[in-house]
Scaffold this active site. Structure first.
Site, PDB file in Angstrom:
ATOM      1  N   ARG A  70       0.834  -1.221   0.000  1.00  0.00           N
ATOM      2  CA  ARG A  70       0.000   0.000   0.000  1.00  0.00           C
ATOM      3  C   ARG A  70       0.867   1.269   0.000  1.00  0.00           C
ATOM      4  NH1 ARG A  70      -3.205  -3.655  -0.649  1.00  0.00           N
ATOM      5  NH2 ARG A  70      -5.316  -3.737   0.190  1.00  0.00           N
TER       6      ARG A  70
ATOM      7  N   SER B  97     -10.774  -0.911   3.047  1.00  0.00           N
ATOM      8  CA  SER B  97      -9.988  -1.033   4.287  1.00  0.00           C
ATOM      9  C   SER B  97      -9.595   0.355   4.764  1.00  0.00           C
ATOM     10  CB  SER B  97      -8.701  -1.813   4.041  1.00  0.00           C
ATOM     11  OG  SER B  97      -8.986  -3.090   3.551  1.00  0.00           O
TER      12      SER B  97
ATOM     13  N   GLU C 282      -4.979   3.409   6.069  1.00  0.00           N
ATOM     14  CA  GLU C 282      -4.664   3.282   4.645  1.00  0.00           C
ATOM     15  C   GLU C 282      -5.266   4.486   3.907  1.00  0.00           C
ATOM     16  OE1 GLU C 282      -5.796  -0.482   2.735  1.00  0.00           O
ATOM     17  OE2 GLU C 282      -6.274   0.696   0.969  1.00  0.00           O
TER      18      GLU C 282
HETATM   19  N1  EPU Z   1     -10.149 -10.936   9.829  1.00  0.00           N
HETATM   20  C1  EPU Z   1     -10.861 -11.027  11.023  1.00  0.00           C
HETATM   21  N2  EPU Z   1     -11.931 -10.203  11.216  1.00  0.00           N
HETATM   22  C2  EPU Z   1     -12.327  -9.288  10.297  1.00  0.00           C
HETATM   23  C3  EPU Z   1     -11.616  -9.201   9.077  1.00  0.00           C
HETATM   24  C4  EPU Z   1     -10.514 -10.020   8.868  1.00  0.00           C
HETATM   25  O1  EPU Z   1     -10.554 -11.808  11.885  1.00  0.00           O
HETATM   26  O2  EPU Z   1     -13.316  -8.582  10.557  1.00  0.00           O
HETATM   27  C5  EPU Z   1      -8.950 -11.800   9.635  1.00  0.00           C
HETATM   28  C6  EPU Z   1      -9.238 -13.249   9.300  1.00  0.00           C
HETATM   29  O3  EPU Z   1      -8.329 -14.000  10.067  1.00  0.00           O
HETATM   30  C7  EPU Z   1      -8.876 -13.396   7.834  1.00  0.00           C
HETATM   31  C8  EPU Z   1      -7.806 -12.357   7.673  1.00  0.00           C
HETATM   32  O4  EPU Z   1      -8.194 -11.313   8.554  1.00  0.00           O
HETATM   33  O5  EPU Z   1      -8.398 -14.667   7.564  1.00  0.00           O
HETATM   34  C9  EPU Z   1      -7.635 -11.833   6.275  1.00  0.00           C
HETATM   35  O6  EPU Z   1      -8.866 -11.297   5.827  1.00  0.00           O
HETATM   36  P1  EPU Z   1      -9.102 -10.922   4.281  1.00  0.00           P
HETATM   37  O7  EPU Z   1      -8.618 -12.002   3.395  1.00  0.00           O
HETATM   38  O8  EPU Z   1     -10.507 -10.447   4.165  1.00  0.00           O
HETATM   39  O9  EPU Z   1      -8.130  -9.713   4.040  1.00  0.00           O
HETATM   40  P2  EPU Z   1      -7.715  -8.450   4.880  1.00  0.00           P
HETATM   41  O10 EPU Z   1      -6.308  -8.627   5.323  1.00  0.00           O
HETATM   42  O11 EPU Z   1      -8.739  -8.157   5.912  1.00  0.00           O
HETATM   43  C10 EPU Z   1      -6.731  -7.279   2.759  1.00  0.00           C
HETATM   44  C11 EPU Z   1      -6.781  -5.950   2.065  1.00  0.00           C
HETATM   45  C12 EPU Z   1      -8.081  -5.803   1.254  1.00  0.00           C
HETATM   46  C13 EPU Z   1      -8.133  -6.931   0.242  1.00  0.00           C
HETATM   47  C14 EPU Z   1      -8.059  -8.270   1.000  1.00  0.00           C
HETATM   48  C15 EPU Z   1      -7.999  -9.448   0.072  1.00  0.00           C
HETATM   49  C16 EPU Z   1      -5.482  -4.455   3.405  1.00  0.00           C
HETATM   50  C17 EPU Z   1      -5.487  -3.268   4.310  1.00  0.00           C
HETATM   51  N3  EPU Z   1      -6.656  -4.879   3.016  1.00  0.00           N
HETATM   52  O12 EPU Z   1      -7.765  -7.313   3.728  1.00  0.00           O
HETATM   53  O13 EPU Z   1      -8.006  -4.569   0.569  1.00  0.00           O
HETATM   54  O14 EPU Z   1      -9.296  -6.871  -0.534  1.00  0.00           O
HETATM   55  O15 EPU Z   1      -6.852  -8.312   1.796  1.00  0.00           O
HETATM   56  O16 EPU Z   1      -6.721  -9.567  -0.460  1.00  0.00           O
HETATM   57  O17 EPU Z   1      -4.416  -4.952   3.071  1.00  0.00           O
HETATM   58  C18 EPU Z   1      -8.638  -2.271   0.509  1.00  0.00           C
HETATM   59  O18 EPU Z   1      -7.441  -2.011   0.456  1.00  0.00           O
HETATM   60  O19 EPU Z   1      -9.516  -1.370   0.543  1.00  0.00           O
HETATM   61  C19 EPU Z   1      -9.065  -3.671   0.587  1.00  0.00           C
HETATM   62  C20 EPU Z   1     -10.327  -4.014   0.689  1.00  0.00           C
END
Ligand code: EPU
Length: 344
Positions: A164, A238, A340
């Protein structure tokens, strides 16, 4: 090119926050860039380049000039047996570029389906999702240097793309108008389906992804199920970045919180900020932030990383909630969450 005054930005930010710009203009073609740079309003004011407005939080009116990049165009500029080079202009909607690539079976950005925003904003924060980042396919960025009006080409490595992050958020911040990007995509199948959430989706739904469209459709489906539609409920995806720690710090955390999820990425460990937020809550209460609402603002109930405007919120209200969340995570885990979203 027309420069307007006291322009309402509510529809130009996906949070749907009401704010005004002192000056506002739209750039529809590259040839308009010199006259923009020469205008008094541009020369004498703070500038804000806006794409889809999906990564910005207006905390007050903007006392400067907002420039909306609307330069359109997607073209194949070179081709080999295996690869294709595509030039896309900054004002294109990112997902339209993905649809073009998926439609032609050009592999490389299908995992970035449905990412909101414009092509010109994509390199700013090196958009990433479901195991792909812009960095993986970006060849170069074409931009105009505000100080002298000259066109500059940044090669991928010169953009300093990180998680990012890019040069355009740091030393080059506010110094360039990004007019176009060039991507190198593959004409040969290149499936990238190892990201946990994507793999789980295929398994759960009994899908054996065969085509590029299968992958793109799955990503769209997952995103739609977790992320609120800004047309219905204001948000900027995010709100915070995930947290990265070294092995030593991870081990200390795991001793206290054995259930802490983490993902190894090149010798550092990613801790999902969504999980940390879900584990915390408002001061002096036992409830979780996830699904929490106070007045017009809240935390999305399906993804704790997303802050939402339930209607009529101000940027200050969102910021206040964000600061409380940062504080609670710091108190409980000793970890610092970084937004972010860019505060204006
Ligand atoms: N999780 C939770 N609770 C929540 C959300 C997430 O426990 O409410 C934990 C779970 O363990 C899950 C892990 O987070 O396994 C990962 O969740 P997810 O795959 O949804 O991804 P993220 O890390 O929450 C990131 C990006 C998203 C992107 C997704 C998919 C960032 C800040 N965010 O989210 O990006 O779509 O991965 O790759 O890196 C954005 O930048 O606006 C965005 C949506």
């Amino acid at each position: 090119m027309q420069i307007l005054e006291n322009y309402d930005l509510t529809k130009l930010n996906t949070f749907g926050i009401k704010a005004e710009a002192k000056y506002f203009t739209e750039i529809n073609k590259e040839e308009d860039i010199p006259s923009l740079f020469e205008s008094e309003q541009f020369k004498n004011n703070e500038r804000l380049f806006l794409g889809g407005g999906s990564n910005v939080l207006f905390t007050k009116d903007f006392d400067g000039i907002v420039i909306l990049n609307k330069i359109k165009g997607i073209e194949v500029i070179n081709e080999s047996k295996e690869d294709v080079w595509i030039k896309a202009y900054g004002g294109e909607i990112w997902h339209d570029l993905v649809s073009f690539s998926v439609g032609h079976e050009y592999w490389g950005i299908e995992n970035l389906s449905w990412v909101p925003g414009t092509v010109g904003a994509a390199p700013m924060q090196n958009i990433g999702a479901y195991g792909a980042e812009l960095k993986d396919t970006l060849v170069s960025v074409e931009a105009y240097d505000i100080s002298n009006g000259e066109k500059v080409i940044f090669q991928n490595n010169e953009c300093k793309l990180g998680y990012r992050d890019s040069i355009f958020k740091n030393v080059a911040k506010g110094k360039y108008f990004i007019s176009a990007i060039v991507l190198k995509l593959s004409k040969v199948e290149k499936k990238n389906i190892t990201y946990r959430a994507l793999k789980d989706y295929f398994e759960k739904n009994n899908i054996n992804p065969e085509t590029i469209k299968d992958i793109s459709d799955a990503v769209i489906e997952i995103r739609k199920s977790k992320l609120p539609d800004p047309k219905i409920i204001g948000n900027a995806g995010s709100f915070f970045k995930n947290v990265f720690v070294e092995k030593k710090e991870l081990d200390i955390l795991l001793e206290k919180y054995p259930e802490l999820p983490y993902f190894e990425e090149e010798n550092v460990f990613k801790i999902p900020a969504g999980w940390l937020i879900e584990e915390c809550g408002p001061a002096r209460s036992t409830i979780s932030w996830k699904g929490y609402r106070v007045g017009n603002v809240g935390v999305h109930d399906k993804q704790a990383l997303v802050l939402v405007n339930h209607g009529g919120a101000t940027g200050e209200e969102i910021k206040d909630l964000a600061l409380q969340i940062i504080d609670s995570v710091k108190q409980k885990f000793g970890l610092i969450l970084n937004p972010e979203v860019n505060f204006v």
